[in-house]
Motif scaffolding. Structure first.
Motif: not given
Length: 446
Positions: A129-134, A139-142
């Motif tokens: 899946l195309n997933v981010g970690l924050a 790294k900052s979510y914003a």
């Protein structure tokens, strides 16, 4: 043009300022202290006006909205002034969530949230899946909302990050547990801290899922007091649950809707009772996301432990050195001691957050042969444990190098040297990461 003022010039604040700039706002960033070079470079690159070494009130009190970094207390005088003037004060999470259409899996809790977050992120990556970690990790979510394009975010959220969320909504919310922590920020009232953690469930609808530990009394007691529309998915090591996760002999069983997944506990990559809870929460999230059983099993059996969380550093002369610098409260240290099967030389201490050391007495009696204090003021540790381990088996140190050398002197073949400080790091170190890194370096220098 809307004026957004960001308070705090580290990861969270600089990320928020960049997002505000990308969205076309008039943005200004202010930091009471010195801004680190890497963040100065980012602010200059994005041409964001800023100040450091103090706040100029005229430049702040003309804001339409304030984005507050999580390290700044809600009762800081400048924040109170902003609120008295009617300027809304929000967190980075609230601000970034407005511009993020991705599905959000959000994790909070006093302990286990970093491991659970990392497990879920790894699991979703393994599923392609195309997933981010924050959030409280990476790294900052914003900043990522400003510069990346993910379909899903896995967000680790501390109580400080949740304090100023209002309209933000998790699609899947996970509460690992609640134990006393950071009470100095909550008027020393446990109820305030509990309410802060439960802000993760704000705005959830019937289509959303709330995953929680039904063995955690504090969580259950508060759940009885609130109305939640989200689907409840508990996990338990004490009893079978109809939906969620539980233990059946030597297996973990997960049920979500009509789907079921099971896995032998011995196959889990992470050992210890606390990590069974973390694996359960991750597996439930995986099933909610419709990930197949094979991928869930493979992910939970191949995951690598998080840095500074029960991280095995080196074995020297059959003495194993473990870095658990992230254990900044009593409960985290309890888990670390509980899962040790060899005699322990325990490195403990730092900036105390109202710790009740008596809760660890039984474990210290069972597991600990010597104590190395690593902190400026260790009087409470001596008072609690000197009579248990003996006066000759407890020493004070003021650096990671000193602590490691003292531990090596106490340790024999077959022992564990465990850095699990159950205190914040700010008396001697910049952060728990700095403490863990210095510990690892000192071990390698032995």
């Amino acid at each position: 043009m809307k004026r957004v003022v960001v308070l705090g010039g580290a990861e969270s604040g600089v990320g928020s300022a960049i997002l505000a700039k990308v969205k076309g706002f008039d943005v200004f960033l202010s930091d009471m202290g010195k801004i680190a070079d890497k963040y100065l470079d980012m602010l200059n690159k994005w041409e964001i006006p800023f100040e450091q070494g103090g706040h100029t009130e005229e430049k702040i009190l003309n804001a339409d909205e304030i984005v507050k970094s999580p390290g700044i207390p809600c009762n800081a005088p400048l924040i109170v002034k902003c609120e008295d003037k009617g300027i809304p004060v929000v967190s980075e999470i609230e601000f970034a969530g407005r511009f993020d259409p991705a599905k959000k899996i959000c994790i909070t809790g006093s302990n286990g949230k970093t491991t659970t977050t990392s497990l879920i992120y790894y699991l979703l990556q393994q599923a392609g899946l195309n997933v981010g970690l924050a959030g409280n990790i990476g790294k900052s979510y914003a900043y990522q909302v400003a510069t990346e394009n993910f379909d899903i975010y896995v967000l680790e959220l501390s109580s400080f990050q949740l304090d100023n969320v209002y309209d933000f909504k998790a699609d899947i919310a996970i509460l690992t547990n609640i134990t006393p922590d950071h009470l100095d920020r909550y008027d020393h009232k446990m109820e305030n801290y509990i309410k802060s953690k439960f802000r993760i469930t704000r705005n959830m609808s019937e289509d959303d899922c709330f995953i929680f530990c039904s063995d955690d009394e504090i969580t259950i007691n508060h759940l009885d007091k609130i109305i939640l529309k989200a689907k409840m998915l508990p996990f338990s090591q004490k009893k079978e649950v109809a939906q969620g996760a539980f233990l059946s002999e030597d297996k973990m069983v997960v049920r979500v809707g009509e789907q079921e997944c099971d896995m032998y506990l011995k196959e889990l990559a992470l050992g210890g009772k606390h990590n069974v809870y973390n694996s359960m929460a991750a597996a439930i999230a995986g099933k909610v996301m419709d990930i197949d059983n094979e991928t869930i099993r493979r992910s939970l059996s191949t995951f690598q432990a998080v840095e500074h969380r029960l991280e095995k550093v080196l074995s020297i002369g059959d003495v194993l050195y473990i870095n658990d610098s992230k254990a900044t409260n009593i409960d985290a240290a309890w888990y670390a001691l509980e899962c040790q099967t060899r005699p322990v030389v325990w490195i403990v201490g730092g900036k105390v957050k109202g710790n009740d050391y008596s809760t660890l007495e039984d474990l210290v009696k069972q597991k600990v042969k010597a104590i190395v204090c690593l902190g400026v003021d260790n009087t409470k540790i001596h008072a609690a444990y000197e009579s248990i381990v003996g006066k000759e088996n407890i020493v004070d140190t003021l650096s990671a190098e000193e602590a490691v050398k003292a531990s090596a002197a106490f340790a024999s073949a077959g022992d564990v040297v465990l850095l699990s400080p159950c205190c914040a790091s700010f008396d001697l170190f910049k952060s728990f990461e700095d403490r863990g890194t210095q510990f690892k370096q000192a071990v390698r220098n032995l």
